[in-house]
Design a protein around this motif. Structure first.
Motif, mmCIF file in Angstrom:
data_model
loop_
_atom_site.group_PDB
_atom_site.id
_atom_site.type_symbol
_atom_site.label_atom_id
_atom_site.label_comp_id
_atom_site.label_asym_id
_atom_site.label_seq_id
_atom_site.Cartn_x
_atom_site.Cartn_y
_atom_site.Cartn_z
ATOM 1 N N ARG A 99 0.860 -1.136 0.128
ATOM 2 C CA ARG A 99 -0.221 -0.073 0.058
ATOM 3 C C ARG A 99 0.972 1.429 0.064
ATOM 4 N NH1 ARG A 99 -4.466 1.663 4.465
ATOM 5 N NH2 ARG A 99 -4.062 3.800 4.437
ATOM 6 N N ARG A 100 1.891 1.220 0.671
ATOM 7 C CA ARG A 100 2.792 2.584 1.069
ATOM 8 C C ARG A 100 3.569 2.604 -0.485
ATOM 9 N NH1 ARG A 100 3.779 0.530 6.215
ATOM 10 N NH2 ARG A 100 5.498 -0.606 5.646
ATOM 11 N N LEU A 101 3.893 1.694 -1.087
ATOM 12 C CA LEU A 101 4.606 1.727 -2.425
ATOM 13 C C LEU A 101 3.569 2.425 -3.274
ATOM 14 C CD1 LEU A 101 7.070 0.824 -4.228
ATOM 15 C CD2 LEU A 101 5.650 -1.101 -4.651
ATOM 16 N N LEU A 102 2.365 1.953 -3.533
ATOM 17 C CA LEU A 102 1.262 2.722 -4.229
ATOM 18 C C LEU A 102 1.123 4.189 -3.931
ATOM 19 C CD1 LEU A 102 -0.912 -0.374 -4.847
ATOM 20 C CD2 LEU A 102 0.347 0.591 -6.561
ATOM 21 N N GLU A 103 1.072 4.389 -2.837
ATOM 22 C CA GLU A 103 0.685 5.808 -2.091
ATOM 23 C C GLU A 103 1.714 6.651 -2.556
ATOM 24 O OE1 GLU A 103 -2.227 4.941 1.525
ATOM 25 O OE2 GLU A 103 -0.347 5.011 1.836
ATOM 26 N N ILE A 104 3.099 6.066 -2.414
ATOM 27 C CA ILE A 104 4.181 6.885 -2.849
ATOM 28 C C ILE A 104 4.391 7.082 -4.138
ATOM 29 C CG2 ILE A 104 6.632 6.973 -2.684
ATOM 30 C CD1 ILE A 104 6.524 5.588 0.190
ATOM 31 N N ASN A 105 3.982 6.555 -4.876
ATOM 32 C CA ASN A 105 4.170 6.271 -6.345
ATOM 33 C C ASN A 105 2.950 6.088 -7.131
ATOM 34 O OD1 ASN A 105 7.135 5.749 -6.700
ATOM 35 N ND2 ASN A 105 6.452 4.248 -5.016
ATOM 36 N N PRO A 106 2.328 7.442 -7.303
ATOM 37 C CA PRO A 106 0.687 7.424 -7.824
ATOM 38 C C PRO A 106 0.748 6.890 -9.021
ATOM 39 C CG PRO A 106 1.467 9.651 -6.989
ATOM 40 C CD PRO A 106 2.561 8.713 -6.873
ATOM 41 N N GLN A 133 -5.727 1.745 -5.574
ATOM 42 C CA GLN A 133 -6.466 0.436 -5.818
ATOM 43 C C GLN A 133 -5.557 -0.509 -6.163
ATOM 44 O OE1 GLN A 133 -9.803 1.318 -8.247
ATOM 45 N NE2 GLN A 133 -11.028 0.907 -6.633
ATOM 46 N N LEU A 134 -5.665 -1.912 -5.750
ATOM 47 C CA LEU A 134 -4.850 -2.909 -5.909
ATOM 48 C C LEU A 134 -5.687 -3.679 -7.034
ATOM 49 C CD1 LEU A 134 -2.205 -4.446 -5.205
ATOM 50 C CD2 LEU A 134 -3.512 -5.670 -3.625
ATOM 51 N N PHE A 135 -5.074 -4.344 -8.027
ATOM 52 C CA PHE A 135 -5.444 -5.059 -8.943
ATOM 53 C C PHE A 135 -5.175 -6.548 -8.624
ATOM 54 C CE2 PHE A 135 -4.811 -0.990 -11.330
ATOM 55 C CZ PHE A 135 -6.099 -1.069 -11.886
ATOM 56 N N VAL A 136 -6.334 -7.442 -8.840
ATOM 57 C CA VAL A 136 -6.104 -8.646 -8.379
ATOM 58 C C VAL A 136 -6.319 -9.562 -9.401
ATOM 59 C CG1 VAL A 136 -7.184 -10.503 -6.570
ATOM 60 C CG2 VAL A 136 -6.734 -8.089 -6.042
ATOM 61 N N LEU A 137 -5.857 -10.661 -9.538
ATOM 62 C CA LEU A 137 -5.805 -11.839 -10.680
ATOM 63 C C LEU A 137 -6.148 -12.945 -9.719
ATOM 64 C CD1 LEU A 137 -2.631 -11.199 -12.909
ATOM 65 C CD2 LEU A 137 -5.040 -10.078 -13.128
ATOM 66 N N ARG A 166 -13.379 -3.043 -0.737
ATOM 67 C CA ARG A 166 -12.986 -1.811 -1.130
ATOM 68 C C ARG A 166 -11.505 -1.814 -1.175
ATOM 69 N NH1 ARG A 166 -11.371 2.961 0.915
ATOM 70 N NH2 ARG A 166 -12.344 4.920 0.214
ATOM 71 N N GLY A 167 -11.163 -1.117 -2.471
ATOM 72 C CA GLY A 167 -9.633 -0.971 -2.666
ATOM 73 C C GLY A 167 -9.224 -2.116 -3.461
ATOM 74 N N LEU A 168 -9.920 -3.077 -3.683
ATOM 75 C CA LEU A 168 -9.665 -4.300 -4.719
ATOM 76 C C LEU A 168 -10.227 -4.303 -6.058
ATOM 77 C CD1 LEU A 168 -9.321 -7.241 -2.175
ATOM 78 C CD2 LEU A 168 -7.319 -5.260 -2.702
ATOM 79 N N ARG A 169 -9.706 -4.516 -6.963
ATOM 80 C CA ARG A 169 -10.370 -4.646 -8.335
ATOM 81 C C ARG A 169 -10.041 -5.982 -9.169
ATOM 82 N NH1 ARG A 169 -9.601 0.766 -12.114
ATOM 83 N NH2 ARG A 169 -11.225 -0.304 -13.124
ATOM 84 N N LEU A 170 -11.270 -6.552 -9.453
ATOM 85 C CA LEU A 170 -10.944 -7.905 -10.130
ATOM 86 C C LEU A 170 -10.494 -7.473 -11.550
ATOM 87 C CD1 LEU A 170 -11.066 -10.993 -9.926
ATOM 88 C CD2 LEU A 170 -13.525 -10.738 -10.846
ATOM 89 N N ALA A 171 -9.251 -7.892 -11.932
ATOM 90 C CA ALA A 171 -8.239 -7.689 -13.179
ATOM 91 C C ALA A 171 -8.068 -8.668 -14.173
ATOM 92 C CB ALA A 171 -7.269 -6.853 -12.944
#
Length: 370
Positions: A99-106, A133-137, A166-171
């Motif tokens: 999560r921090r990695l994504l927040e620091i790197n938009p 958001q995190l994409f999930v396979l 919330r926060g996840l997207r089925l990809a």
């Protein structure tokens, strides 16, 4: 095979040597193959975790594949903007790290796998109160294999859990046919084809559930990418996440790869320390320097006093921590150097803090970072 000069200026042995021309040729060959088969590349950079290699792979790739959150962080630092973590991330501190990695790197996108409601819950708890958001396979496995759902009937329930979080997207869907043995027997290829077909069927069954404009279907390593390419759903982004191709080898991938023009790009140079018995030589490199999980190293070059000699006939029969036992050692003498070809490049780079990259007459030190 690599053709390293016999008189390379080396101040210490053993040493991992990399053929930069071969690396570049392998990258170009793989990129062409992916385009011809309607796939995009996300190279599995855990093979080398070496910045100079990864940055050569990035321009022709959709993104990169990694196995851990630490590798993901390195990849972002090297310029990758799409990261596929081909693994389950369930340990709460690592989910928070992601999560921090994504927040620091938009500008960065991260995709990871899930094969259970518990895994989905672990991801959801880490992303429930952030705008990123995190994409999930969904991970499709095989009985007796590694991770992944074992039956297609599990997929709809798991897909619903991702969509409800919330926060996840089925990809999309991920599978890995390379868990099979690296042999091209009819029986083994039938198992691989069945696995790829099951993954495609799971994808088609969930086609209306995916929450991205162009869903991902990720299957295909370095050994059986040609089989995976026969089972691609229509209208998807087919992501090929091969890793070993960039270095290739003198063993398992040399025997099984469907790309015959790949070139082995790595050897370990070592010195002959002892010839204690007739026909037996002891070389100064062992388990700490050489991969051995997919076959023992092979002797591919022999040098004496800075001059190349005919290709050696010796056979490595045993490894100790820092010694290789060579039988049928022929003309090997104390003080000679040999180049050892490795099998399975994924198991050699993590043994080295430095690799000597050779490009024509120039050399530089590269530093694997695991």
């Amino acid at each position: 095979m690599p053709n390293f000069s016999a008189d390379l200026h080396l101040t210490s042995l053993p040493q991992l040597l990399l053929d930069v021309d071969a690396i570049d040729a392998n990258i170009e060959l793989k990129e062409q193959w992916a385009v011809e088969h309607s796939m995009v590349l996300a190279p599995h950079i855990k093979t080398t975790m070496t910045r100079e290699i990864v940055q050569r792979q990035l321009p022709g790739s959709w993104g990169v594949t990694v196995a851990t959150t630490a590798q993901a962080a390195h990849a972002v630092g090297w310029g990758a903007r799409r990261i596929l973590i081909a693994n389950e991330v369930v340990f709460p501190p690592l989910v928070r790290e992601l999560r921090r990695l994504l927040e620091i790197n938009p500008s960065v996108e991260v995709y990871c796998l899930a094969d259970s409601s518990a895994a989905v819950s672990a991801l959801a708890r880490g992303f429930e109160d952030t705008d990123r958001q995190l994409f999930v396979l969904l991970d499709v496995g095989i009985p007796g294999g590694r991770t992944g759902i074992r039956h297609p009937a599990e997929a709809p329930r798991l897909a619903a859990a991702v969509k409800d979080a919330r926060g996840l997207r089925l990809a999309g869907i991920s599978a890995y046919e390379g868990i099979a043995p690296n042999v091209r027997t009819p029986e083994n290829l039938a198992v691989i084809d069945a696995h790829c077909r099951t993954a495609m069927e799971v994808f088609d069954a969930l086609r209306s559930q995916f929450e991205v404009e162009r869903p991902l279907f990720s299957v295909g390593g370095s050994a059986f990418q040609d089989r995976a390419a026969q089972f691609l759903p229509e209208g998807v982004l087919s992501v090929l996440r091969s890793g070993c191709y960039v270095i290739h080898d003198h063993g398992t991938y040399a025997d099984v790869s469907p790309l015959p023009d790949l070139r082995a790009a790595a050897v370990v140079r070592a010195v002959v320390l002892s010839v204690p018995e007739e026909g037996r030589a002891i070389v100064g490199a062992g388990k700490r320097e050489l991969a051995y999980d997919a076959g023992l190293p092979t002797l591919v070059a022999h040098h004496r006093d800075g001059e190349a000699l005919p290709e050696p006939t010796g056979v490595v029969v045993r490894l100790f921590d820092h010694h290789a036992v060579v039988d049928s050692a022929g003309s090997l003498q104390v003080g000679d150097t040999v180049d050892l070809g490795i099998s399975h490049p994924c198991s050699v780079f993590d043994r080295w803090r430095t690799a000597l990259a050779v490009h024509g007459n120039s050399t530089e030190l590269w530093h694997p970072q695991f």
